[in-house]
Every structure is written in C-alpha cells, then in structure tokens.
Design an enzyme around this catalytic site. Structure first.
Site, PDB file in Angstrom:
ATOM      1  CG  HIS A 270      -2.137   0.899   1.222  1.00 33.23           C
ATOM      2  ND1 HIS A 270      -1.888   2.254   1.273  1.00 33.23           N
ATOM      3  CD2 HIS A 270      -3.415   0.635   0.821  1.00 33.23           C
ATOM      4  CE1 HIS A 270      -3.152   2.696   1.045  1.00 33.23           C
ATOM      5  NE2 HIS A 270      -4.053   1.674   0.797  1.00 33.23           N
ATOM      6  CG  ASP A 328      -8.374  -4.063  -3.041  1.00 39.03           C
ATOM      7  OD1 ASP A 328      -7.319  -3.342  -3.223  1.00 39.03           O
ATOM      8  OD2 ASP A 328      -9.435  -4.214  -3.376  1.00 39.03           O
TER       9      ASP A 328
HETATM   10  C1  SDX Z   1      -6.092   0.101  -3.048  1.00 40.51           C
HETATM   11  O1  SDX Z   1      -4.332   4.530  -1.834  1.00 40.51           O
HETATM   12  C2  SDX Z   1      -5.285   3.918  -1.205  1.00 40.51           C
HETATM   13  O2  SDX Z   1      -5.891   4.281  -0.187  1.00 40.51           O
HETATM   14  C3  SDX Z   1      -5.820   2.877  -2.229  1.00 40.51           C
HETATM   15  C4  SDX Z   1      -6.993   1.702  -1.590  1.00 40.51           C
HETATM   16  C5  SDX Z   1      -8.255   2.547  -1.164  1.00 40.51           C
HETATM   17  O3  SDX Z   1      -8.938   2.426  -0.210  1.00 40.51           O
HETATM   18  O4  SDX Z   1      -8.443   3.484  -1.967  1.00 40.51           O
HETATM   19  O5  SDX Z   1      -6.483   1.386  -0.225  1.00 40.51           O
HETATM   20  C6  SDX Z   1      -7.290   0.728  -2.255  1.00 40.51           C
HETATM   21  O6  SDX Z   1      -5.927   0.577  -4.010  1.00 40.51           O
HETATM   22  C7  SDX Z   1      -5.251  -1.003  -2.252  1.00 40.51           C
HETATM   23  C8  SDX Z   1      -3.941  -1.350  -3.112  1.00 40.51           C
HETATM   24  C9  SDX Z   1      -4.489  -2.331  -4.134  1.00 40.51           C
HETATM   25  N1  SDX Z   1      -3.481  -2.627  -5.049  1.00 40.51           N
HETATM   26  C10 SDX Z   1      -2.793  -3.903  -4.907  1.00 40.51           C
HETATM   27  O7  SDX Z   1      -3.065  -4.727  -3.998  1.00 40.51           O
HETATM   28  C11 SDX Z   1      -1.833  -4.087  -6.305  1.00 40.51           C
HETATM   29  C12 SDX Z   1      -0.716  -4.846  -5.602  1.00 40.51           C
HETATM   30  N2  SDX Z   1      -0.064  -3.767  -4.913  1.00 40.51           N
HETATM   31  C13 SDX Z   1       0.852  -3.015  -5.514  1.00 40.51           C
HETATM   32  O8  SDX Z   1       0.670  -2.668  -7.039  1.00 40.51           O
HETATM   33  C14 SDX Z   1       1.513  -1.755  -4.614  1.00 40.51           C
HETATM   34  O9  SDX Z   1       1.645  -2.195  -3.440  1.00 40.51           O
HETATM   35  C15 SDX Z   1       0.789  -0.516  -4.701  1.00 40.51           C
HETATM   36  C16 SDX Z   1       0.602   0.168  -6.080  1.00 40.51           C
HETATM   37  C17 SDX Z   1      -0.546  -0.490  -3.918  1.00 40.51           C
HETATM   38  C18 SDX Z   1       1.842   0.376  -3.749  1.00 40.51           C
HETATM   39  O10 SDX Z   1       3.014   0.329  -4.903  1.00 40.51           O
HETATM   40  P1  SDX Z   1       4.290   1.198  -4.155  1.00 40.51           P
HETATM   41  O11 SDX Z   1       4.122   2.809  -4.248  1.00 40.51           O
HETATM   42  O12 SDX Z   1       5.452   0.777  -5.047  1.00 40.51           O
HETATM   43  O13 SDX Z   1       4.721   0.664  -3.083  1.00 40.51           O
HETATM   44  P2  SDX Z   1       5.686   0.767  -1.997  1.00 40.51           P
HETATM   45  O14 SDX Z   1       6.682   2.044  -2.349  1.00 40.51           O
HETATM   46  O15 SDX Z   1       5.191   0.762  -0.480  1.00 40.51           O
HETATM   47  O16 SDX Z   1       6.735  -0.358  -2.604  1.00 40.51           O
HETATM   48  C19 SDX Z   1       7.941  -0.588  -1.821  1.00 40.51           C
HETATM   49  C20 SDX Z   1       8.533  -1.865  -2.728  1.00 40.51           C
HETATM   50  C21 SDX Z   1       8.815  -1.481  -3.986  1.00 40.51           C
HETATM   51  O17 SDX Z   1       9.929  -1.927  -4.483  1.00 40.51           O
HETATM   52  P3  SDX Z   1      11.315  -1.288  -4.603  1.00 40.51           P
HETATM   53  O18 SDX Z   1      11.130  -0.086  -5.714  1.00 40.51           O
HETATM   54  O19 SDX Z   1      11.457  -0.711  -3.183  1.00 40.51           O
HETATM   55  O20 SDX Z   1      12.292  -2.277  -4.829  1.00 40.51           O
HETATM   56  O21 SDX Z   1       7.699  -2.831  -2.631  1.00 40.51           O
HETATM   57  C22 SDX Z   1       7.374  -3.463  -3.740  1.00 40.51           C
HETATM   58  C23 SDX Z   1       7.542  -2.287  -4.707  1.00 40.51           C
HETATM   59  O22 SDX Z   1       8.075  -2.652  -5.940  1.00 40.51           O
HETATM   60  N3  SDX Z   1       6.149  -3.781  -3.860  1.00 40.51           N
HETATM   61  C24 SDX Z   1       5.876  -4.954  -4.192  1.00 40.51           C
HETATM   62  C25 SDX Z   1       4.205  -5.200  -3.996  1.00 40.51           C
HETATM   63  N4  SDX Z   1       3.911  -3.900  -3.512  1.00 40.51           N
HETATM   64  C26 SDX Z   1       4.864  -2.935  -3.563  1.00 40.51           C
HETATM   65  N5  SDX Z   1       6.468  -6.291  -4.291  1.00 40.51           N
HETATM   66  C27 SDX Z   1       5.733  -7.193  -4.562  1.00 40.51           C
HETATM   67  N6  SDX Z   1       4.354  -7.284  -4.548  1.00 40.51           N
HETATM   68  C28 SDX Z   1       3.723  -6.299  -4.215  1.00 40.51           C
HETATM   69  N7  SDX Z   1       2.244  -6.303  -4.118  1.00 40.51           N
END
Ligand code: SDX
Length: 393
Positions: A270, A328
């Site tokens: 998140h 989710d």
């Molecule tokens: C919702 O904003 C909100 O409030 C949204 C929401 C709402 O109620 O409106 O909460 C609803 O959208 C929840 C999120 C649903 N999406 C997913 O579950 C899709 C899978 N998750 C991701 O795509 C991701 O976690 C995000 C988009 C939600 C966040 O992505 P970020 O901003 O890259 O997350 P981060 O900066 O905390 O990531 C840190 C690291 C990154 O790696 P590095 O660049 O540091 O090497 O963690 C990695 C990311 O690549 N990472 C993941 C991951 N999520 C983040 N790696 C593997 N699997 C994942 N799910």
C-alpha cells in the site's frame, strides 16, 4: 474535541489538500472516519450511518438517521429512460465500463442537481449518487448475464436492496439472507472512504474545474478500475486461483520479489500503510465468519490466501519493505462466496466508495479558496531549440 487536531505527515508541501473526513496513520495501521476507528464502525455501525458521518461530520441522532435513510431509500430508482444506456453496451462489456458510462450520463437526466454553485443542488446530487449507485451496479450485472432488471424496493435496507437487485429473478421469490446482507453492509463500510487515494484525488481534481457531480464521480470510477487500485480485488482472486494449491506459493513469492518480473502480489502492499491495513484485518474476520455461515468454511482459496499471507509475512523481502495485506486481499474471497463473479468486485468497491468521493467533492466545493487543481512538473526534456525544415533534418 476542543484542540484542533492537525496531523502533519511531514510532507505538507506535497499534501494534496486539507481534509477533516478521513485520517490514516500508515505506520500504526490506523484508519479514522471523522475520528471514529474503522474497526469500531465495522462492528457497531452500518453503511448508511457511516455515510451520514462522512457527509455531515457527526454520528446522526435516531431521528436524523431515520430521515437520511428514508431519503436515500426513496431515491434508489433510476430514470426509466436510463435503461437504454445499459442496452447500448455489448453483453460482455465489463460492468465498470457500464458504470463509468451510466454515471456520467446521469448529468443528462438530473439537470436539477448539476449546478455546483447551489448548495441545495449539491445536496440532492449527493443523495442521488449514493442512492442510485447500487441500482446502477446491479443492473450492470443483470445486463451482463442477460437477466431482466430488478427494481429497488423501499422495504429493504441498502445492502438487502443491492443483493435483491443482483440475485432476485421475476420467476421466483428471493429472500435476502441476513448473513449475506450483514457481510455486504460491512464490505460497503470498509470501502467507504480512504483519504486521498488515486480515485478520490481524481474526483477532487475534476471538481476543482467546476465539472458537474456526475462527471466527477464518473472520473473517480474510471480511475478506480485500474488493477493497482480498485481493480486489485478482482486481480487478487484471479491470482489466488492461478496459484491454486499452497505448494505453488513459493514460486509466486519468488516472482513477486524478482525485479525483472512485473508480477506483484495482488492485495499486498500500500502507498500509505506500512503496517496491517486495518480493513484487511476486519475483512479476514468476515471471511471466516461468512464462509463458515455459508457452509464453505473449507474454501481452498481461503486456505491458500491464509498460507500466502503467512509465508509472505515471514519473508524478509515483504517484512523489510513493510508490505502487508490490504483491503483487497480477502474481499474477493467473500464476494465470490456470496455469488458474485470477479467482474463485479470493482463495481462493488465503486458503489461503496461513492460516499467517500461525494463527501470529499462537497468538502472541496465548500472551500472558498478552492482553486483549479493544476499540478506542476519537473521538466527534463529538450532545451529551447529552433525549428528545422524537413529537408535539413
Ligand atoms: C487500493 O491509496 C489507497 O488508499 C488505495 C486503497 C483505497 O482504499 O482507496 O487502499 C485501495 O488501491 C489498495 C492497493 C490495491 N493494489 C494492490 O493490491 C496491487 C498490488 N500492490 C501494488 O501494486 C503496490 O503495493 C501499490 C501500488 C499498492 C503500492 O505500490 P508502491 O507505491 O510501489 O509501494 P511501495 O512504495 O510501498 O513499494 C515498496 C517496494 C517497491 O519495491 P522497490 O522499488 O523498493 O524495490 O515494494 C514493492 C515495490 O516494487 N512492492 C511489491 C508489492 N507492492 C509493492 N512487491 C511485490 N508485490 C507487491 N504487491
């Protein structure tokens, strides 16, 4: 009370706006709606009461709640001609495509609530959007499966009405199961609002141009459709089904950690929460409760989800990057057990989030200093240069 509670997350300069509606502490995994924690609201309140709280800032008295529920209940019908919008889509259109189109088209039918300068019209538009969204989502579903539209009823609660419009058919009596309607209402509540997420920011940006309320909410629905945002519940269940059995979990965890692989664990991570998403915690409890009550307690997908969560949380990659299950991760398992196809998961999210979008739209419009949203950029393109004639290139 009394002291103005301001929380500066340390990045005020990039804060999109000020708001009094929802507060998230990502480090603690805390979510408050007008100061009330989401776990208490999910356990003790119900969706229309939470709608009142988000819209008006305080929990309603019994009389205020009765009047609000009467208003919403008596605005659930759609203009009869709007049926032709549904019928213009292919049967296999994704219900989110239908919702974007039909909600945007509401401006063509409800002219008397499109003047955003009139607080009374803003109020009417708010009630219409919250009241009619279940009808629109249910009719998008009915249209996709070739069944006749079922009209809303005034003797049912908000969640009962939605389930009835989705699952009733003219040929048979459909009794709404109280277990399902309680689970449905809780899912609505858990998705109601969430600070400045992508779709809410989209609504605020659209409203800053003075666009009508139906256009603003249609923009929010379009943004929510993305698999990284509201589409994650559908993507998460599809991922769990692809994983299938727990023995295949290590393969998928390895893929999620592989920077060369675009695969991410859906329902994990998140932008804000660096601890458990409190909604996921409540959703997980609901999953156990609903599946037990529905007699699918041995649901293999739930078993795989719980094992995936366990292994991911034990893995240093997810632990170090503070990646936890989000709202989710479990919602799709409950929705599928309730009888919904995966294509209806995000429409249900959109239906639930309408009150959050509308509350923040109203808050934005009530701000006299409201300026059009006009983000700037860091330009990294070509420097100034003169035009070159094609024969000289
Ligand atoms: C919702 O904003 C909100 O409030 C949204 C929401 C709402 O109620 O409106 O909460 C609803 O959208 C929840 C999120 C649903 N999406 C997913 O579950 C899709 C899978 N998750 C991701 O795509 C991701 O976690 C995000 C988009 C939600 C966040 O992505 P970020 O901003 O890259 O997350 P981060 O900066 O905390 O990531 C840190 C690291 C990154 O790696 P590095 O660049 O540091 O090497 O963690 C990695 C990311 O690549 N990472 C993941 C991951 N999520 C983040 N790696 C593997 N699997 C994942 N799910």
């Amino acid at each position: 009370q009394g002291d103005v509670f301001t929380y500066d997350p340390g990045f005020t300069s990039t804060a999109a706006c000020e708001s009094t509606i929802t507060f998230i502490d990502g480090e603690k995994g805390e979510l408050l709606h007008r100061g009330y924690p989401i776990d208490q609201l999910a356990a003790k309140s119900h969706y229309l009461e939470v709608c009142y709280l988000l819209l008006y800032g305080e929990l309603p008295t019994a009389e205020q709640l009765e009047n609000f529920e009467f208003t919403i209940t008596h605005h659930t019908m759609l203009h009869e001609q709007m049926q032709y919008f549904f019928r213009g889509f292919r049967r296999d259109a994704h219900p989110m495509a239908v919702m974007v189109g039909v909600v945007g088209a509401m401006a063509a039918f409800y002219h008397d609530s499109t003047d955003i300068s009139d607080p009374h019209q803003r109020e009417i538009a708010s009630h219409r959007l919250i009241a009619k969204m279940p009808t629109i989502a249910a009719w998008a579903y009915k249209y996709s499966i070739g069944q006749p539209f079922v009209y809303p009823r005034n003797d049912l609660t908000y969640a009962e009405n939605f389930l009835h419009m989705c699952f009733a058919v003219p040929a048979a009596e459909y009794k709404v199961d109280p277990i399902l309607s309680r689970a449905m209402d809780r899912i609505f509540t858990l998705h109601a609002d969430h600070e400045q997420n992508a779709s809410t920011s989209t609504v605020r940006l659209a409203s800053s141009s003075g666009a009508n309320p139906f256009a603003c909410i249609a923009a929010g629905i379009a943004c929510l459709w993305g698999p990284a945002h509201g589409g994650a519940n559908q993507a998460c269940l599809e991922m769990l089904k692809e994983i299938g059995t727990p023995d295949r979990i290590p393969e998928y965890i390895a893929r999620a950690k592989d920077k060369e692989d675009p695969f991410r664990l859906m329902g994990f991570g998140h932008r804000v929460y660096k601890n458990f998403d409190p909604r996921a915690t409540v959703m997980k409890q609901s999953a156990d409760e609903v599946l037990d009550l529905l007699g699918v307690e041995n649901n293999p997908i739930l078993a795989t989800a719980k094992e995936l969560e366990k292994q991911a949380l034990e893995d240093p990659y997810f632990h170090d990057k503070k990646l936890f299950p989000n709202v989710d991760f479990y919602s799709g398992i409950i929705l599928e057990a309730m009888g919904f196809p995966t294509s209806m998961f995000t429409p249900i999210f959109a239906l639930s989030r309408t009150v959050g979008w509308v509350s923040q739209w109203k808050e934005q419009l009530a701000d006299p200093t409201m300026k059009i949203g006009r983000p700037r950029q860091l330009y990294t393109g070509a420097p100034f240069r003169d035009y070159v004639e094609v024969e000289d290139r």
